[in-house]
Design a protein around this motif. Sequence first.
Motif, short mmCIF file in Angstrom:
data_model
loop_
_atom_site.label_atom_id
_atom_site.label_comp_id
_atom_site.label_asym_id
_atom_site.label_seq_id
_atom_site.Cartn_x
_atom_site.Cartn_y
_atom_site.Cartn_z
N GLY A 133 36.49 36.70 40.75
CA GLY A 133 37.89 37.10 40.67
C GLY A 133 38.72 36.13 39.84
N ILE A 134 40.05 36.24 39.97
CA ILE A 134 40.96 35.40 39.19
C ILE A 134 42.13 34.94 40.04
N VAL A 135 42.52 33.68 39.87
CA VAL A 135 43.72 33.11 40.49
C VAL A 135 44.55 32.49 39.38
N THR A 136 45.82 32.86 39.32
CA THR A 136 46.71 32.37 38.26
C THR A 136 47.97 31.78 38.88
N MET A 137 48.43 30.65 38.35
CA MET A 137 49.72 30.09 38.74
C MET A 137 50.60 30.01 37.50
N LYS A 138 51.79 30.61 37.57
CA LYS A 138 52.75 30.59 36.48
C LYS A 138 54.00 29.82 36.91
N VAL A 139 54.63 29.16 35.96
CA VAL A 139 55.88 28.44 36.23
C VAL A 139 56.89 28.89 35.18
N LYS A 140 57.99 29.53 35.63
CA LYS A 140 58.97 30.11 34.71
C LYS A 140 60.38 29.59 35.00
N GLN A 141 61.13 29.30 33.94
CA GLN A 141 62.53 28.90 34.06
C GLN A 141 63.42 30.11 33.81
N ASN A 142 64.48 30.23 34.61
CA ASN A 142 65.49 31.27 34.40
C ASN A 142 66.82 30.57 34.19
N GLU A 143 67.22 30.44 32.93
CA GLU A 143 68.44 29.68 32.60
C GLU A 143 69.69 30.42 33.05
N GLN A 144 69.63 31.75 33.16
CA GLN A 144 70.82 32.52 33.53
C GLN A 144 71.31 32.18 34.93
N ASP A 145 70.41 32.09 35.88
CA ASP A 145 70.83 31.75 37.25
C ASP A 145 70.38 30.35 37.66
N SER A 146 69.92 29.53 36.70
CA SER A 146 69.53 28.14 36.95
C SER A 146 68.51 28.02 38.08
N ILE A 150 57.92 29.79 40.78
CA ILE A 150 56.51 29.38 40.86
C ILE A 150 55.75 30.59 41.39
N ILE A 151 54.88 31.13 40.56
CA ILE A 151 54.23 32.41 40.89
C ILE A 151 52.73 32.19 41.06
N VAL A 152 52.19 32.60 42.19
CA VAL A 152 50.76 32.50 42.46
C VAL A 152 50.19 33.91 42.61
N GLU A 153 49.28 34.27 41.71
CA GLU A 153 48.66 35.60 41.72
C GLU A 153 47.17 35.48 42.00
N ASP A 154 46.63 36.46 42.70
CA ASP A 154 45.18 36.49 42.90
C ASP A 154 44.68 37.93 42.89
N SER A 155 43.39 38.09 42.63
CA SER A 155 42.77 39.42 42.61
C SER A 155 41.98 39.66 43.89
N SER A 198 63.87 30.77 47.88
CA SER A 198 63.36 31.97 48.57
C SER A 198 61.90 32.19 48.21
N ILE A 199 61.22 32.98 49.04
CA ILE A 199 59.83 33.36 48.80
C ILE A 199 59.72 34.87 48.90
N SER A 200 58.93 35.47 48.03
CA SER A 200 58.76 36.93 48.06
C SER A 200 57.30 37.28 47.80
N TYR A 201 56.95 38.50 48.17
CA TYR A 201 55.58 38.99 48.00
C TYR A 201 55.61 40.36 47.37
N CYS A 202 54.65 40.63 46.49
CA CYS A 202 54.43 42.00 46.00
C CYS A 202 52.95 42.17 45.72
N GLU A 203 52.52 43.42 45.64
CA GLU A 203 51.12 43.70 45.35
C GLU A 203 50.86 43.53 43.86
N ARG A 204 49.72 43.01 43.54
CA ARG A 204 49.32 42.81 42.13
C ARG A 204 48.74 44.11 41.58
N ASN A 205 49.12 44.43 40.35
CA ASN A 205 48.52 45.60 39.70
C ASN A 205 47.01 45.43 39.60
N GLY A 206 46.29 46.40 40.08
CA GLY A 206 44.83 46.30 40.07
C GLY A 206 44.26 45.69 41.33
#
Length: 505
Positions: A133-146, A150-155, A198-206
Amino acid sequence: MSETNSLPNRMPLTIIQAAIDRILSAGVPPAKFHEPISNMAQSVKRMRRLTDQLLLFRKMQAGKLSVAVQPTDLPQFLKNIFLTFHEVAEQRKITAEFLPQSRHFHVPVDHDYIDKAVYNLLSNAFKYTPSGGIVTMKVKQNEQDSTVAIIVEDSGCGISKEKQKHLFDRYVTGKISSDSIGIGLNLTASLIEAHHGSISYCERNGGGSVFTLTIPANEDAYSQSERLQASAIQIQTSSAERNNTSLYKAMRAQPLNSQRILIVEDDNDVALLVQQEINELFYTDIASNASEALRKMESESYDLVITDMTMPKMSGLAMAKHIRQGVHNPHVPIIILTGKIDDDLKTKALLTGINVFMTKPFNAEQLRAHCVNLVKSSSSLVQPPSVQTERVISDNRQARFLSQLNQAIDAHIDDTTLNVDTLTEILKVSRSALNTKVRTLTGLSPAELIRSKRISQAKHLLRETDMSIGEIGNKVGMPSPQSFNATFKKITGLSPSEFRKGGVA
């Protein structure tokens, strides 16, 4: 504490106990102590991490969680945490990707809290993601709302709709099912909320899961009391400490035997420990859950299965029922390991067809002994009486003796006088000792072994050379054509000439 909450604390004890057993039973050279000591060091840190989480959980219950943020190069900080799972990813053949939006940018965070929150998410991701499988961690900045995400995805297996509704709730009473995530996500959510995030969850495509942690990017979001003072000293168990601990990895020699054992364990540390204890004797594969194990058994043949009792989705006991009722090696011996000490459960396991029931912490010597005995008995059961079964070597002394024995016969294979007396003289053992050892290791008498090796060499020469049958007889110490032909046909069922023409012995 409930059984479910207390079980994780038994896992490090298993590793510590087995490592201590190994140190006490080890001899020279001193290098043999390296790996067990490394195991203990890792386990002590793991126990401390669990204890720290328990203390934080108590603080959370009392409403006393408070952050001490400091400017931090967040991508590099998170990368160090991510790299601690490199060995798990490599062992399980999981693709691990760390994808920051930028290589460097600074964000105010509490090192200890973010470390624990991210570590919990990654631990779940790698635990529930199957091999390949695959595990991915992404780190994204949102300058609009400062903010920073930190996004952790897995299959992995994902989370059911019903459980998604209560994903970040704390379990207060009642038994937690074996495939629940427990209090870990509740604590993670509280650590992020302490960051005004805050923390949120959603289902990964696939298929799989996506967890997103969102925290403020600016120091203005925190009060003065929530900022780490320059004079403050922090004592933390962090990713940096984990990452700087270099664990000794011994180079693996070839196992003493050719049989294969499947280890089924969702706790990677325990799986590696079991593997370390038996891979001197046998080849091993690891499956992180029952479903993966059953898939492996469809394409691979195993001589023994060692499984944990409590695993997500399907327990070790349920997997054993699947094996016993299936078509893929239903008679394979099974050892079950469990932290539960329950006579009724033990009885149920044995009635299901479990061969050995062992409680954690387990004794390493006993585990190895059970493996050797079960593989021996299994090998003799699956072969018809006329077929010579492969013997199981249980220690290095046996391996050395067998090597010396084979070398002695091979070196004198063309000597017509090679016999039992020759071997006793070369190996410096008595006739009775030689007979006992050879029968134990090969199932043959010394004379039968010599004859068997002569014929094996003759078969090789008949297939691979143009030498005459008479010359081959001389090469294997059987110069008499009549004796050579008679012995060859008795063992193979074919004459030398029939064998050379393509007959199957």
